[in-house]
Motif scaffolding. Structure first.
Motif, PDB file in Angstrom:
ATOM      1  N   TYR A 106       0.816  -1.211   0.000  1.00  0.00           N
ATOM      2  CA  TYR A 106       0.000   0.000   0.000  1.00  0.00           C
ATOM      3  C   TYR A 106       0.849   1.260   0.000  1.00  0.00           C
ATOM      4  O   TYR A 106       1.997   1.250   0.460  1.00  0.00           O
ATOM      5  CB  TYR A 106      -0.883   0.037   1.255  1.00  0.00           C
ATOM      6  CG  TYR A 106      -1.947  -1.025   1.310  1.00  0.00           C
ATOM      7  CD1 TYR A 106      -3.147  -0.872   0.631  1.00  0.00           C
ATOM      8  CD2 TYR A 106      -1.755  -2.187   2.055  1.00  0.00           C
ATOM      9  CE1 TYR A 106      -4.133  -1.835   0.687  1.00  0.00           C
ATOM     10  CE2 TYR A 106      -2.734  -3.170   2.122  1.00  0.00           C
ATOM     11  CZ  TYR A 106      -3.919  -2.989   1.433  1.00  0.00           C
ATOM     12  OH  TYR A 106      -4.887  -3.953   1.486  1.00  0.00           O
ATOM     13  N   ARG A 162      -8.790   2.886  -5.492  1.00  0.00           N
ATOM     14  CA  ARG A 162      -8.623   1.934  -4.393  1.00  0.00           C
ATOM     15  C   ARG A 162      -8.133   2.687  -3.152  1.00  0.00           C
ATOM     16  O   ARG A 162      -6.986   2.604  -2.753  1.00  0.00           O
ATOM     17  CB  ARG A 162      -7.648   0.820  -4.782  1.00  0.00           C
ATOM     18  CG  ARG A 162      -8.169  -0.090  -5.887  1.00  0.00           C
ATOM     19  CD  ARG A 162      -7.220  -1.250  -6.143  1.00  0.00           C
ATOM     20  NE  ARG A 162      -5.959  -0.806  -6.742  1.00  0.00           N
ATOM     21  CZ  ARG A 162      -4.868  -1.567  -6.816  1.00  0.00           C
ATOM     22  NH1 ARG A 162      -4.868  -2.792  -6.294  1.00  0.00           N
ATOM     23  NH2 ARG A 162      -3.767  -1.092  -7.389  1.00  0.00           N
ATOM     24  N   GLN A 281      -6.808  -6.476   6.857  1.00  0.00           N
ATOM     25  CA  GLN A 281      -6.340  -6.851   5.522  1.00  0.00           C
ATOM     26  C   GLN A 281      -7.437  -7.565   4.733  1.00  0.00           C
ATOM     27  O   GLN A 281      -7.648  -7.294   3.545  1.00  0.00           O
ATOM     28  CB  GLN A 281      -5.110  -7.746   5.631  1.00  0.00           C
ATOM     29  CG  GLN A 281      -3.886  -7.049   6.182  1.00  0.00           C
ATOM     30  CD  GLN A 281      -2.716  -7.998   6.302  1.00  0.00           C
ATOM     31  OE1 GLN A 281      -2.192  -8.499   5.290  1.00  0.00           O
ATOM     32  NE2 GLN A 281      -2.295  -8.282   7.531  1.00  0.00           N
ATOM     33  N   ALA A 282      -8.136  -8.469   5.396  1.00  0.00           N
ATOM     34  CA  ALA A 282      -9.201  -9.212   4.723  1.00  0.00           C
ATOM     35  C   ALA A 282     -10.343  -8.283   4.310  1.00  0.00           C
ATOM     36  O   ALA A 282     -10.937  -8.440   3.236  1.00  0.00           O
ATOM     37  CB  ALA A 282      -9.721 -10.326   5.635  1.00  0.00           C
ATOM     38  N   LYS A 285      -9.246  -6.317   1.269  1.00  0.00           N
ATOM     39  CA  LYS A 285      -9.253  -7.191   0.089  1.00  0.00           C
ATOM     40  C   LYS A 285     -10.672  -7.491  -0.365  1.00  0.00           C
ATOM     41  O   LYS A 285     -10.986  -7.465  -1.565  1.00  0.00           O
ATOM     42  CB  LYS A 285      -8.520  -8.498   0.411  1.00  0.00           C
ATOM     43  CG  LYS A 285      -8.424  -9.447  -0.760  1.00  0.00           C
ATOM     44  CD  LYS A 285      -7.624 -10.695  -0.417  1.00  0.00           C
ATOM     45  CE  LYS A 285      -7.520 -11.635  -1.599  1.00  0.00           C
ATOM     46  NZ  LYS A 285      -6.727 -12.873  -1.263  1.00  0.00           N
ATOM     47  N   ARG A 286     -11.536  -7.747   0.600  1.00  0.00           N
ATOM     48  CA  ARG A 286     -12.937  -8.053   0.294  1.00  0.00           C
ATOM     49  C   ARG A 286     -13.613  -6.917  -0.470  1.00  0.00           C
ATOM     50  O   ARG A 286     -14.486  -7.147  -1.313  1.00  0.00           O
ATOM     51  CB  ARG A 286     -13.670  -8.323   1.606  1.00  0.00           C
ATOM     52  CG  ARG A 286     -15.179  -8.525   1.503  1.00  0.00           C
ATOM     53  CD  ARG A 286     -15.733  -8.817   2.890  1.00  0.00           C
ATOM     54  NE  ARG A 286     -17.174  -8.709   2.958  1.00  0.00           N
ATOM     55  CZ  ARG A 286     -17.882  -8.837   4.084  1.00  0.00           C
ATOM     56  NH1 ARG A 286     -17.259  -9.096   5.218  1.00  0.00           N
ATOM     57  NH2 ARG A 286     -19.189  -8.723   4.067  1.00  0.00           N
TER      58      ARG A 286
END
Length: 289
Positions: A106, A162, A281-282, A285-286
């Motif tokens: 990132y 993003r 993090q999940a 990403k999701r």
């Protein structure tokens, strides 16, 4: 979710402001205790190998906004994470969080959001810090400054499509507010940010007030033993999110205190901190970050 507390609920009038006044009064002492600073070395020390890091200044209304950034040395179009400080400002722990995110790919940027009002690191008394600096910081200016950081990132290797935000303590509250502010935000993760409190002219709303206005999904990470954020507020926020069909979740670590991720303080709890980091993090990403 915690079961209702009849003793507490019996004290809650139907009018929302009465509830807010009651909760604010009983929580104030606990919050002041929970955010007490401890000037110590961090447990986790992330090096800058493979990263571009440094201090920058971003032109904003009223001056130049200081910020710290970390990003991979190679590559462009990196997902961006705005990292919002604790009540104590952008100290070494917050900079280390930026480097940790940089290592994950990132572009992370942590702005000094109090810069117009003073240096929080020069004050070692929490009451003086809140009265002398924090209470003078308008939420509207914070939102504008974060927008400026997002724009800077988009022009310095970040992918504007993003964009995420994460924040701790004072910054956790800001995460919820920013998710209601910026329609281009993709995701947010709030670490033990206050959910309710007494409104002021400069800080007129709290996360509970914007539960129906979120423009991005938010994950809230909270401690069940937090002395400054009552579980009644967490339950109330969950109810408001559900009622508004908001894209948000709250996870509570039953025995964790406030600031369980702050590895430079005795409140640090390794397992909840590491689990929360994985969940963050999940979540990113999701939601495409």
């Amino acid at each position: 979710m915690n079961k209702p507390n009849p003793e507490f609920d019996s004290l809650m009038p139907a009018v929302r402001m009465d509830r807010r006044g009651f909760v604010t009064t009983v929580a104030a002492a606990g919050f002041a205790l929970a955010v007490q600073p401890v000037h110590a070395q961090t447990v986790i020390k992330t090096d800058a190998e493979g990263l571009d890091t440094g201090d920058i200044k971003i032109p904003v209304e009223g001056g130049e906004l200081p910020a710290y950034f970390a990003r991979p040395a190679d590559g462009k179009d990196r997902p961006t994470v705005l990292v919002v400080q604790e009540i104590f400002g952008v100290h070494e722990h917050i900079k280390d969080v930026c480097r940790r995110l940089g290592k994950l790919g990132y572009l992370a940027i942590a702005p000094e959001l109090y810069f117009r009002h003073g240096d929080p690191r020069s004050i070692d008394n929490v009451a003086a810090l809140i009265q002398g600096i924090v209470s003078k910081v308008p939420d509207a200016t914070v939102m504008s400054d974060l927008d400026a950081c997002a724009a800077w990132a988009a022009n310095h290797g970040g992918d504007p499509g993003r964009l995420a935000i994460t924040g701790f303590c004072w910054g956790g509250r800001i995460v919820w507010l920013y998710a209601a502010h910026n329609p281009r935000l993709a995701a947010g993760v709030a670490w033990y940010g206050r959910l309710d409190g007494a409104p002021t002219e400069l800080q007129p709303r709290y996360p509970i007030d914007v539960a129906g206005e979120l423009k991005a999904p938010v994950l809230g990470l909270y401690g069940g033993a937090d002395q400054g954020i009552p579980m009644h507020d967490v339950d109330f926020m969950r109810d408001e999110l559900k009622r508004n069909e908001a894209s948000a979740e709250i996870h509570v670590y039953a025995d964790a205190p406030h600031a369980f991720h702050a590895d430079y303080r005795p409140t640090y709890r390794k397992e909840p901190a590491e689990d929360g980091w994985r969940r963050m993090q999940a979540w990113f990403k999701r939601h495409g970050v």
